[in-house]
Design a protein around this motif. Structure first.
Motif, short mmCIF file in Angstrom:
data_model
loop_
_atom_site.label_atom_id
_atom_site.label_comp_id
_atom_site.label_asym_id
_atom_site.label_seq_id
_atom_site.Cartn_x
_atom_site.Cartn_y
_atom_site.Cartn_z
N MET A 1 -4.46 3.29 -12.27
CA MET A 1 -4.26 3.89 -10.96
C MET A 1 -4.06 5.40 -11.16
SD MET A 1 -1.32 2.93 -8.07
CE MET A 1 -1.60 1.18 -8.12
N GLU A 2 -4.78 6.19 -10.39
CA GLU A 2 -4.66 7.65 -10.46
C GLU A 2 -3.37 8.11 -9.79
OE1 GLU A 2 -6.79 9.84 -11.99
OE2 GLU A 2 -7.85 8.07 -12.73
N LEU A 3 -2.93 9.32 -10.12
CA LEU A 3 -1.68 9.86 -9.59
C LEU A 3 -1.66 9.83 -8.06
CD1 LEU A 3 1.08 11.18 -9.88
CD2 LEU A 3 -0.09 13.39 -10.06
N GLN A 4 -2.71 10.32 -7.41
CA GLN A 4 -2.70 10.38 -5.95
C GLN A 4 -2.54 9.00 -5.34
OE1 GLN A 4 -2.34 13.09 -4.16
NE2 GLN A 4 -2.26 11.89 -2.28
N GLU A 5 -3.19 8.02 -5.91
CA GLU A 5 -3.06 6.64 -5.41
C GLU A 5 -1.63 6.13 -5.59
OE1 GLU A 5 -5.18 2.25 -5.96
OE2 GLU A 5 -5.84 3.94 -7.19
N LYS A 6 -1.02 6.45 -6.72
CA LYS A 6 0.38 6.07 -6.94
C LYS A 6 1.29 6.71 -5.90
CE LYS A 6 -0.18 5.78 -11.96
NZ LYS A 6 0.19 6.38 -13.25
N LEU A 7 1.08 8.01 -5.67
CA LEU A 7 1.92 8.74 -4.71
C LEU A 7 1.76 8.17 -3.31
CD1 LEU A 7 1.43 12.42 -5.94
CD2 LEU A 7 3.29 10.84 -6.48
N GLU A 8 0.53 7.85 -2.92
CA GLU A 8 0.29 7.30 -1.59
C GLU A 8 0.93 5.92 -1.44
OE1 GLU A 8 -3.93 7.51 -0.83
OE2 GLU A 8 -3.92 9.70 -1.00
N THR A 9 0.87 5.10 -2.48
CA THR A 9 1.49 3.78 -2.43
C THR A 9 2.99 3.90 -2.22
OG1 THR A 9 -0.24 2.84 -3.85
CG2 THR A 9 1.86 1.64 -3.74
N ILE A 10 3.62 4.79 -2.99
CA ILE A 10 5.07 5.01 -2.86
C ILE A 10 5.40 5.56 -1.47
CG2 ILE A 10 7.05 6.31 -3.74
CD1 ILE A 10 5.48 6.29 -6.49
N ALA A 11 4.64 6.57 -1.05
CA ALA A 11 4.88 7.21 0.24
C ALA A 11 4.75 6.21 1.39
CB ALA A 11 3.93 8.38 0.43
N ASN A 12 3.73 5.39 1.34
CA ASN A 12 3.52 4.40 2.40
C ASN A 12 4.65 3.38 2.43
OD1 ASN A 12 1.11 5.50 3.38
ND2 ASN A 12 -0.11 4.37 1.91
N ARG A 13 5.22 3.07 1.30
CA ARG A 13 6.32 2.09 1.22
C ARG A 13 7.57 2.61 1.92
NH1 ARG A 13 9.91 -1.18 1.40
NH2 ARG A 13 10.70 -2.45 -0.29
N TYR A 14 7.89 3.90 1.74
CA TYR A 14 9.16 4.42 2.22
C TYR A 14 9.05 5.23 3.51
CZ TYR A 14 10.95 2.78 -2.20
OH TYR A 14 11.31 1.98 -3.24
N GLY A 15 7.94 5.88 3.76
CA GLY A 15 7.77 6.65 4.99
C GLY A 15 8.32 8.06 4.92
N LEU A 16 7.95 8.83 5.92
CA LEU A 16 8.25 10.26 5.94
C LEU A 16 9.75 10.57 5.94
CD1 LEU A 16 7.20 13.17 6.08
CD2 LEU A 16 7.09 12.91 8.57
N ASN A 17 10.52 9.94 6.81
CA ASN A 17 11.94 10.28 6.91
C ASN A 17 12.71 10.01 5.62
OD1 ASN A 17 11.78 11.29 9.52
ND2 ASN A 17 12.04 9.27 10.41
N VAL A 18 12.45 8.87 5.01
CA VAL A 18 13.13 8.55 3.75
C VAL A 18 12.72 9.54 2.67
CG1 VAL A 18 13.34 6.82 1.90
CG2 VAL A 18 13.42 6.11 4.31
N GLN A 19 11.45 9.85 2.61
CA GLN A 19 10.98 10.75 1.56
C GLN A 19 11.45 12.19 1.78
OE1 GLN A 19 10.83 8.31 -0.20
NE2 GLN A 19 8.99 8.71 -1.39
#
Length: 114
Positions: A1-19
């Motif tokens: 998995m490429e870095l951007q895909e990893k970041l998007e997976t994590i970001a989608n899991r937690y959402g903007l406010n948490v991040q």
């Protein structure tokens, strides 16, 4: 998995406010790491003999800590940039504010001696 895909997976899991909260935490930790590094450098330069050797050992570890914390900040910032695309109002406001900040800095640079 490429870095951007990893970041998007994590970001989608937690959402903007948490991040956004996590970014604040990571920025604080990075700031602390930089301050620690600067203290070690100052102590190294102000001491002789064994104390200087001790602070030289700490310097490498502290520099590595700074790099690790900066990586944490960049990971969070990239996730937020990705998540902002889904919130047009927030994205537009951030772009407006970033332009204001960049314009202020450019104006400051113009006033600095060359």
């Amino acid at each position: 998995m490429e870095l951007q895909e990893k970041l998007e997976t994590i970001a989608n899991r937690y959402g903007l406010n948490v991040q956004l909260l996590k970014l604040a935490e990571e920025c604080s930790e990075y700031s602390s790491a930089v301050h620690k590094y600067r203290v070690i450098i100052n102590c190294r330069d102000e001491n002789d003999g064994n104390a200087r050797k001790y602070f030289r050992k700490l310097e490498k570890t502290a520099a590595e800590g700074c790099r690790n914390k900066l990586a944490d900040v960049l990971v969070m910032a990239r996730q937020i940039e990705y998540l902002m695309k889904d919130d047009k109002a927030f994205n537009d406001e951030m772009i407006r504010l970033m332009n204001v900040t960049a314009d202020k800095k450019l104006k400051q640079i113009e006033g600095e001696p060359k």
